[in-house]
Scaffold this active site. Structure first.
Site, PDB file in Angstrom:
ATOM      1  N   CYS A  48      72.862 -84.796 -22.960  1.00 21.14           N
ATOM      2  CA  CYS A  48      72.053 -85.978 -22.703  1.00 21.14           C
ATOM      3  C   CYS A  48      70.773 -85.940 -23.515  1.00 21.14           C
ATOM      4  CB  CYS A  48      71.729 -86.089 -21.216  1.00 21.14           C
ATOM      5  SG  CYS A  48      70.742 -84.700 -20.614  1.00 21.14           S
ATOM      6  N   ASP A 454      86.778-102.073 -47.014  1.00 17.70           N
ATOM      7  CA  ASP A 454      87.470-101.383 -48.099  1.00 17.70           C
ATOM      8  C   ASP A 454      88.590-102.321 -48.581  1.00 17.70           C
ATOM      9  OD1 ASP A 454      88.411 -99.225 -49.759  1.00 17.70           O
ATOM     10  OD2 ASP A 454      90.012 -98.950 -48.290  1.00 17.70           O
ATOM     11  N   ASP A 636      90.178 -97.534 -44.313  1.00 21.81           N
ATOM     12  CA  ASP A 636      91.365 -96.809 -43.875  1.00 21.81           C
ATOM     13  C   ASP A 636      91.528 -95.438 -44.503  1.00 21.81           C
ATOM     14  OD1 ASP A 636      92.050 -97.753 -46.514  1.00 21.81           O
ATOM     15  OD2 ASP A 636      94.124 -97.284 -46.015  1.00 21.81           O
ATOM     16  N   ASP A 640      86.840 -93.109 -46.912  1.00 23.87           N
ATOM     17  CA  ASP A 640      86.028 -94.050 -46.149  1.00 23.87           C
ATOM     18  C   ASP A 640      85.400 -93.405 -44.917  1.00 23.87           C
ATOM     19  OD1 ASP A 640      86.676 -96.245 -47.813  1.00 23.87           O
ATOM     20  OD2 ASP A 640      88.597 -96.466 -46.779  1.00 23.87           O
TER      21      ASP A 640
END
Length: 761
Positions: A48, A454, A636, A640
């Site tokens: 946290c 892309d 994809d 990337d």
């Protein structure tokens, strides 16, 4: 949703991990210049914003520490420290000891995450146990509320106590462990009032049972625990999913490589031990272990990790290769030009970690609010206890009022406000063929003003298709298909599949790496491949943006076969819908400029960039973010992955590389790109419902807390009120459910005949 303090991991590991030695820490660190070194340490107990503030604060207080950054997704801390301070050499174990002093175990960073799976499974079991217990106690309570006789009532209270006691110990241990560790190190968190509420509620209920009182609140105690555990489990699962992308990317690196010694002997060595300048033997089918330069041999290389394109790259002597690329066809002898730590693959992992670290600020805002909530609840409960105790002298009544305040102010509705909407929205998205991997992603998707795509595999399918078949000579096409049938190259496979009839027999076909195919026949030497190999100018014909294969005989070009990468289904509709939502669009691709320009023109996307490396894609996304834009990245490929992680939010198709899918926040399963605007529309609706839920939860507290403080709510009424607020939030969230989008219905209809054939088979 409750904030977690150090020690939750203690539910998984009974013993604390020993501190790494100074020698281990020094060997694992790396120089970063100007007398500084960097160490990466794993801190598994970080969950946290309070954890981040505590660890970073303790490290930054050390004179030797230049800077420290905690990554909440990977539970990793990167520390840059000075080798010497005031003439004294720094002992890196002091850094690990400073982390340990705050209550968090630490060890050398590792990508293994076995403990997280164990903790997730323990949380799920705790939810099941508390839910089973709450259901049974509620059934017993119904009989008590219906006016059961005193003996029956007492019996049911004792049975409820026997069920609730072990449940609190087993299922509530996460909150107890967290609260104890926070208090032991002089801090507080939201788990402290939760632990107090469920403990005091059980103790008072047990006291009432011992004295045959009419009311006990075991049902409220266990129901409260059940709701809180649901929130804790959802939070844990959603946060930990981000770590799988980095783990999957690291798996692309081989464990070792064959090193060629100066005397010609060979030795298989772990990739971490390969030094710059050593010669390596890379067989066909192996991945490149480190950045290197080819000394001898020729082969086709799959560089999709670098540029995202499926076309193999021809490598020969002098070619520079990146770690993680795949050697496809021939054996190579290479020279290492970088160590594994400084190679391309490590750079990509580093880019992803840095990008994920930036997401922590959204979580910190919520956790800082939690820090204010916890002492406020304690103060209210204590003030109610003392006020009523001194007012009427009935300290038992004062205790019940304090417990009611602790229960009625429990942040269950506030904690469920976000995850319930996320679950409902995730169900709607899944019905539309979109999977959401990170709960906070929907909030970020609703905020976007820019979408970056892309090209290959995203806007297009990445499957070449022969164009202008009518203009081709059928004899030439049949001969080319016969040659192409001997290769697994994507363009060769597309060419072979384009000829519907029987192929002529061509013998003695050989494949030349990086060139193409050739066959010696009585008619002459036939070649099928790129222009430089088959004949003609290597640069000719590239202005059209299409891939091409040339058939020649004795160096004379007979036919040119051109291939286009077909647009993905729904690409035009998706772009048009996003434009109507006033979202700017751009294309970032590793492909050639003519090919990118052609797709951008077809879709009406004015801004595009071509021939980009993973770093350049990431930098382009970062530039837009620095300009104040919230960027959606749709991609994809492995190349990337850093840009997907760096973007404000990201989406990948199911056909993406494993790492691309893992790095993305959303994955769409159907072929249609209409899933992108559908996900955006769902996220916007989810954002509105989340804000409504927050308003409902806050309104509940504004009304209920004064009632509890004034003594008008027993612990049972407080638990019912708390549960009612949660139910209202859930019912409001269910309004998000809607019709399945048309593109998903079409995909299901298309898949139905295939499913029937499978069942028949």
């Amino acid at each position: 949703m409750s904030c977690c303090a150090p020690g939750t991991e203690g539910a998984v590991e009974a013993q604390r991990v020993a501190l790494p030695s100074s020698e281990e820490l020094m060997l694992a660190s790396r120089p970063v210049g100007d007398g500084l070194r960097q160490s990466d340490l794993s801190v598994p107990g970080v969950y946290c914003g309070t954890c981040i503030t505590t660890v970073e604060g303790a490290l930054n207080a050390l004179p030797a520490v230049e800077r420290a950054r905690v990554n909440l997704s990977t539970r990793r801390v990167s520390v840059v420290w000075k080798e010497e301070v005031a003439g004294r050499r720094t002992d890196p174990q002091e850094i690990a000891a400073a982390i340990r002093a705050t209550g968090y175990d630490t060890h050398l960073f590792s990508l293994a995450a076995e403990g997280d799976d164990r903790l997730r499974n323990q949380l799920i079991r705790a939810v099941a146990v508390s839910g089973f217990a709450a259901t049974n106690i509620m059934l017993l309570s119904v009989s008590v509320w219906s006016g059961a006789e005193a003996a029956t009532r007492d019996l049911f209270h004792w049975i409820s106590a026997l069920i609730a006691g072990p449940t609190l110990i087993y299922a509530g241990r996460f909150f107890y462990q967290s609260a104890w560790n926070a208090l032991r190190h002089g801090r507080t968190n939201m788990d402290v009032p939760i632990a107090l509420a469920i403990t005091l509620s059980y103790v008072v209920s047990l006291w009432e049972t011992l004295h045959s009182a009419e009311h006990a609140w075991f049902d409220a105690t266990v129901s409260l625990l059940f709701f809180l555990l649901i929130g804790r489990t959802l939070d844990h699962v959603m946060r930990d999913r981000a770590r799988s992308a980095i783990t999957g990317l690291a798996r692309l690196s081989p464990r070792g490589a064959m090193v060629i010694r100066p005397d010609g002997s060979r030795d298989y060595r772990p990739v971490e031990e390969i030094a710059v300048g050593e010669h390596l033997s890379i067989a066909a089918g192996e991945r490149i272990p480190v950045d290197c330069r080819v000394l001898s041999g020729a082969s086709d290389i799959d560089r999709s990790i670098v540029n995202g394109e499926s076309d193999p790259f021809a490598a020969g002597p002098g070619t520079r290769l990146e770690a993680g690329a795949m050697n496809l066809t021939g054996s190579l002898t290479v020279e290492a030009v970088a160590t594994a730590r400084n190679s391309f693959l490590s750079e990509v992992i580093g880019l992803m970690e840095a990008a994920e670290g930036g997401r922590a600020r959204y979580r910190r805002i919520a956790d800082r609010a939690a820090q204010i909530y916890s002492p406020a609840v304690h103060l209210l409960a204590l003030a109610s206890f003392l006020g009523w105790g001194f007012y009427d002298g009935d300290w038992k009544h004062a205790m019940l009022v304090a417990i009611a305040v602790l229960i009625i102010t429990c942040p269950c509705a506030l904690g469920l406000a976000v995850p319930v909407v996320q679950v409902v929205a995730a169900g709607r998205l899944f019905a539309g063929g979109v999977m959401v991997k990170d709960g906070s992603a929907m909030e970020r998707l609703a905020e976007i003003d820019t979408a970056v795509f892309d090209k290959t595999g995203t806007l297009t399918l990445g499957k070449p298709r022969l164009v202008d078949r009518e203009r081709l000579n059928r004899t030439h096409l049949a001969l080319a298909a016969a040659l192409a049938a001997h290769s697994r190259h994507p363009l060769s496979m597309a060419l072979a599949g384009a000829w519907p009839g029987p192929m002529p027999l061509v013998e003695s076909v050989t494949e030349v790496a990086g060139g193409g195919l050739q066959a010696e026949t009585p008619q002459g030497l036939y070649r099928l491949g790129n222009r430089a190999f088959a004949g003609g100018s290597a640069a000719a014909g590239e202005e059209h943006g299409l891939s091409e294969v040339v058939l020649s005989r004795n160096g004379k070009v007979l036919e040119t076969f051109r291939f286009e990468d077909a647009l993905r289904t729904g690409a035009g509709e998706a772009v048009a819908t996003l434009k109507r939502a006033h979202i700017a669009m751009a294309i970032l691709s590793g492909d050639r400029a003519p090919a990118v320009a052609r797709i951008a023109g077809l879709l009406g996307i004015p801004r595009w960039r071509a021939a980009l490396s993973p770093r350049e894609k990431t930098e382009a996304v970062a530039e837009r973010a620095a300009a104040g834009h919230r960027v959606l990245m749709v991609g994809d490929g492995i190349n990337d992955a850093p840009a997907l992680a760096a973007a404000h939010v990201s989406i990948a198709p199911a056909t993406a590389a494993d790492v691309g899918r893992q790095a993305a926040d959303f994955v769409f399963l159907h072929e249609s790109l209409e899933a992108v605007p559908f996900a955006h529309e769902t996220a916007c609706r989810a954002g509105r419902l989340i804000r409504q839920n927050f308003a409902l939860a806050i309104g509940y507290n504004v009304i209920a807390v004064p009632i509890a403080i004034l003594g008008h709510a027993t612990p049972l009424i407080a638990a019912i009120a708390m549960s009612t607020s949660s139910i209202i939030v859930v019912v409001n969230s269910l309004r998000l459910r809607g019709q399945i989008p048309a593109f998903a219905v079409r995909a299901a209809d298309e898949a139905r005949p295939l499913a029937s054939l499978v069942r028949a088979a």
